[in-house]
Design a protein around this motif. Structure first.
Motif, mmCIF file in Angstrom:
data_model
loop_
_atom_site.group_PDB
_atom_site.id
_atom_site.type_symbol
_atom_site.label_atom_id
_atom_site.label_comp_id
_atom_site.label_asym_id
_atom_site.label_seq_id
_atom_site.Cartn_x
_atom_site.Cartn_y
_atom_site.Cartn_z
ATOM 1 N N ALA A 40 0.926 -7.256 -16.770
ATOM 2 C CA ALA A 40 -0.379 -7.525 -16.577
ATOM 3 C C ALA A 40 -0.527 -8.499 -15.198
ATOM 4 N N GLN A 41 0.547 -9.481 -15.279
ATOM 5 C CA GLN A 41 0.529 -10.106 -14.021
ATOM 6 C C GLN A 41 0.637 -9.423 -12.644
ATOM 7 N N GLN A 42 1.669 -8.479 -12.497
ATOM 8 C CA GLN A 42 1.765 -7.666 -11.423
ATOM 9 C C GLN A 42 0.547 -6.997 -11.037
ATOM 10 N N ARG A 43 -0.140 -6.457 -12.204
ATOM 11 C CA ARG A 43 -1.510 -5.798 -11.731
ATOM 12 C C ARG A 43 -2.438 -6.610 -11.286
ATOM 13 N N ARG A 44 -2.599 -7.760 -11.900
ATOM 14 C CA ARG A 44 -3.483 -8.724 -11.487
ATOM 15 C C ARG A 44 -3.284 -9.381 -9.940
ATOM 16 N N LYS A 45 -2.109 -9.599 -9.702
ATOM 17 C CA LYS A 45 -1.876 -9.731 -8.374
ATOM 18 C C LYS A 45 -2.199 -8.905 -7.344
ATOM 19 N N ALA A 46 -1.721 -7.659 -7.710
ATOM 20 C CA ALA A 46 -2.249 -6.526 -6.771
ATOM 21 C C ALA A 46 -3.604 -6.491 -6.423
ATOM 22 N N PHE A 47 -4.501 -6.570 -7.673
ATOM 23 C CA PHE A 47 -5.889 -6.439 -7.790
ATOM 24 C C PHE A 47 -6.429 -7.692 -6.731
ATOM 25 N N ASP A 48 -6.093 -9.041 -6.994
ATOM 26 C CA ASP A 48 -6.508 -10.073 -6.314
ATOM 27 C C ASP A 48 -6.136 -9.864 -4.752
ATOM 28 N N ARG A 49 -5.021 -9.457 -4.442
ATOM 29 C CA ARG A 49 -4.389 -9.282 -3.140
ATOM 30 C C ARG A 49 -5.389 -8.424 -2.262
ATOM 31 N N VAL A 50 -5.616 -7.163 -2.950
ATOM 32 C CA VAL A 50 -6.407 -6.317 -2.153
ATOM 33 C C VAL A 50 -7.892 -6.641 -1.724
ATOM 34 N N LEU A 51 -8.210 -7.289 -2.613
ATOM 35 C CA LEU A 51 -9.677 -7.933 -2.637
ATOM 36 C C LEU A 51 -9.628 -9.046 -1.568
ATOM 37 N N ALA A 52 -8.803 -9.965 -1.571
ATOM 38 C CA ALA A 52 -8.805 -10.914 -0.792
ATOM 39 C C ALA A 52 -8.520 -10.529 0.701
ATOM 40 N N GLU A 53 -7.629 -9.269 0.914
ATOM 41 C CA GLU A 53 -7.577 -8.770 2.061
ATOM 42 C C GLU A 53 -8.870 -8.542 2.762
ATOM 43 N N ARG A 54 -9.956 -8.017 2.005
ATOM 44 C CA ARG A 54 -11.059 -7.750 2.357
ATOM 45 C C ARG A 54 -12.248 -8.566 2.280
ATOM 46 N N GLY A 55 -11.724 -9.955 1.890
ATOM 47 C CA GLY A 55 -12.584 -10.943 1.912
ATOM 48 C C GLY A 55 -13.663 -11.208 0.747
ATOM 49 N N LEU A 56 -13.026 -10.332 -0.372
ATOM 50 C CA LEU A 56 -13.663 -10.140 -1.521
ATOM 51 C C LEU A 56 -12.998 -10.830 -2.843
ATOM 52 N N ARG A 57 -13.854 -11.318 -3.837
ATOM 53 C CA ARG A 57 -13.159 -11.840 -5.021
ATOM 54 C C ARG A 57 -13.920 -11.400 -6.228
ATOM 55 N N THR A 58 -13.368 -11.679 -7.510
ATOM 56 C CA THR A 58 -14.137 -11.168 -8.524
ATOM 57 C C THR A 58 -14.050 -12.471 -9.465
ATOM 58 N N PRO A 59 -15.128 -12.962 -9.968
ATOM 59 C CA PRO A 59 -15.276 -14.095 -10.848
ATOM 60 C C PRO A 59 -14.604 -13.965 -11.903
ATOM 61 N N ALA A 60 -14.282 -15.101 -12.721
ATOM 62 C CA ALA A 60 -13.530 -14.927 -13.790
ATOM 63 C C ALA A 60 -14.212 -14.408 -14.763
ATOM 64 N N ARG A 61 -15.500 -14.416 -14.990
ATOM 65 C CA ARG A 61 -16.278 -13.904 -16.001
ATOM 66 C C ARG A 61 -16.319 -12.309 -16.149
ATOM 67 N N PHE A 62 -15.864 -11.834 -14.930
ATOM 68 C CA PHE A 62 -15.761 -10.516 -14.897
ATOM 69 C C PHE A 62 -14.425 -9.961 -14.723
ATOM 70 N N ARG A 63 -13.375 -10.730 -15.458
ATOM 71 C CA ARG A 63 -11.814 -10.533 -15.628
ATOM 72 C C ARG A 63 -11.754 -10.521 -17.245
ATOM 73 N N SER A 64 -10.774 -9.975 -17.670
ATOM 74 C CA SER A 64 -10.346 -9.938 -19.088
ATOM 75 C C SER A 64 -9.080 -9.713 -19.237
ATOM 76 N N ASN A 65 -8.254 -10.453 -20.354
ATOM 77 C CA ASN A 65 -6.818 -10.228 -20.528
ATOM 78 C C ASN A 65 -6.823 -10.237 -22.019
ATOM 79 N N ASP A 66 -6.714 -8.907 -22.699
ATOM 80 C CA ASP A 66 -6.648 -8.852 -23.958
ATOM 81 C C ASP A 66 -5.721 -7.571 -24.527
#
Length: 350
Positions: free
Chosen positions: A194-220
C-alpha cells in the motif's frame, strides 16, 4: 506398498536421487524430478514420514500465518494464492501448515512454529516496513521467504510485483485522459504494498503539479463494503469538489466504488472513471464488470509456485540475495476509464 528402493529400481536411479527429487533439492534436474514425481504417483509411493523425520531432522512442512481483520475474516485475495502454494509444495512432498491470526497475535504464532520445531521454513505474507516477524526469523536463523517487500532494499528472499510501476501507470492513464481530481482507495497504510502504491500515485500527480486532498484518500481493508462507504462520502460532494476518477487497490474495492457511483447517478466510463489493481480472483473477473474494468493485472495465483520453489531453495541453504524477484504488471484499458468530464478537468482548490 511401494518402497523407496523399489521406486528407485524402477526408475534406474539411486534411492538418494529419488529422495532428493521428492524433497526439492536444487541439484536434481527438472526432467528427473518430473519423472520421479510421476512414478511416485503411478506406484502410489508414500514416504514413511516418521522415518524421514528421524533420519533428516526435518518435519517436511512449511508454515504460513494469514492475517485476519475484525469483521472480515481472512482476506479473500489470499484464498487463491493459498491453493496454488499448497499445490506447488505438495508436488515436492511438502505439507503446508496454515494458521489464521489477527495482527496483534501473529508474532505468537511465529514463535510457536519456531520454538516447537513444527516446520522447516516459513512464508511471510503482507509484510510491513521493519516487520517484527521478519526480525524474529532472522534472529533465529529460520529459513523463510516473503510474499511482497516491506522495504525497497530488503535483504531477505522475496517475490513481489511491481506495485510502483502499476500505480504509476494507472495514475498516468487518468491524467492523460484529462482527470485532475483523482481519488485513491488503497489498502491498509501499514502494508508495504500500500505504501509503494501510494508513493507512485503521489509522485505522478506531483510531476504534473497536482495533489489529492486527504479526504479523498482512504487506507482500509480491501473490501467492497468499505470502498462503497468511502466512495459514497466522496461522491456526495458538490460537482466542483468531488473526484472524477478513482484508483483502487483491488477489484473488490472497485466494485464498491461502482455501487456508490450508481447511487450518485454517475455513469462509469463517462461521468466517472475507475481503474483498479486486479489480482485475478476467480469469482470476480474484471472483464465481466459493467462496464469492463480497466486494471493493472498480476494474478496472485502465480505467486504460489514461485514462493514454493524459493522456500525449498532457502531450506537447502541457497543465499537469500539469489532469491529476490519482482514481476512486471500488465496495464489493460477497458471501458471504465474515459476522458474527464468538463468539471473533472479542474484541479482541486487548496
Amino acid at each position: 506398498m511401494t518402497t523407496l528402493r523399489e521406486l528407485a529400481r524402477h526408475l534406474g536411479l539411486s534411492p538418494a536421487t529419488v529422495s532428493r527429487a521428492l524433497n526439492g533439492y536444487p541439484e536434481v534436474g527438472d526432467s528427473t524430478r518430473a519423472r520421479v514425481i510421476a512414478a511416485s504417483a503411478e506406484f502410489n509411493y508414500t514416504p514413511n514420514l516418521t522415518a524421514k523425520r528421524l533420519a533428516t531432522g526435518k518435519s517436511g512442512m512449511v508454515g504460513i500465518v494469514f492475517r485476519s481483520s475484525p469483521g472480515h475474516g481472512m482476506d479473500p485475495h489470499f484464498v487463491d494464492f493459498l491453493a496454488s502454494l499448497s499445490e506447488a509444495l505438495a508436488d515436492s512432498q511438502i505439507d503446508l501448515v496454515v494458521h489464521i491470526s489477527s495482527p496483534p497475535d501473529q508474532l505468537s504464532h511465529y514463535r510457536r512454529f519456531i520454538n516447537d520445531g513444527l516446520v522447516d521454513g516459513m512464508i511471510v505474507s503482507a509484510p510491513e516496513p521493519d516487520d517484527a516477524r521478519i526480525r524474529l526469523m532472522q534472529s533465529r536463523d529460520v529459513a523463510f521467504v516473503v510474499h511482497g517487500r516491506g522495504t525497497e532494499d530488503a535483504s531477505y528472499a522475496y517475490y513481489d510485483i511491481d506495485n510502483d510501476g502499476a500505480f504509476a501507470a494507472a495514475t498516468k492513464l487518468l491524467v492523460e485522459l484529462g482527470h485532475r481530481r483523482i481519488a485513491l482507495i488503497n489498502g491498509p497504510e501499514q502494508m508495504g504494498f500500500a505504501q509503494q502504491r501510494r508513493k507512485a500515485f503521489d509522485r505522478v500527480l506531483a510531476e504534473r503539479g497536482l495533489r489529492t486532498p486527504a479526504r479523498f484518500r482512504s487506507n482500509d481493508e480491501m473490501t467492497e463494503e468499505g470502498a462503497y462507504e468511502r466512495a459514497s462520502i466522496m461522491l456526495a460532494e458538490s460537482e466542483d469538489r468531488r473526484p472524477s476518477a478513482f484508483v483502487c487497490s483491488s477489484t473488490l474495492q472497485a466494485l464498491g466504488v461502482m455501487r456508490a457511483a450508481a447511487e450518485a447517478g454517475l455513469a462509469v466510463g463517462d461521468d466517472l472513471s475507475i481503474i483498479s489493481h486486479d489480482d485475478v480472483l476467480p469469482h470476480l473477473r474484471s472483464e465481466n464488470f459493467a462496464p469492463g474494468l480497466s486494471v493493472t493485472r498480476a494474478p496472485i495465483r502465480n505467486a504460489g509456485p514461485v514462493l514454493a520453489r524459493m522456500i525449498m531453495a532457502r531450506m537447502n541453504k541457497v543465499p537469500p540475495e539469489r532469491l529476490q524477484r519482482v514481476d512486471k504488471v500488465d496495464l489493460i484499458v477497458r471501458a471504465s476509464t474515459g476522458s474527464a468530464p468538463a468539471w473533472g478537468g479542474q484541479a482541486w482548490s487548496q
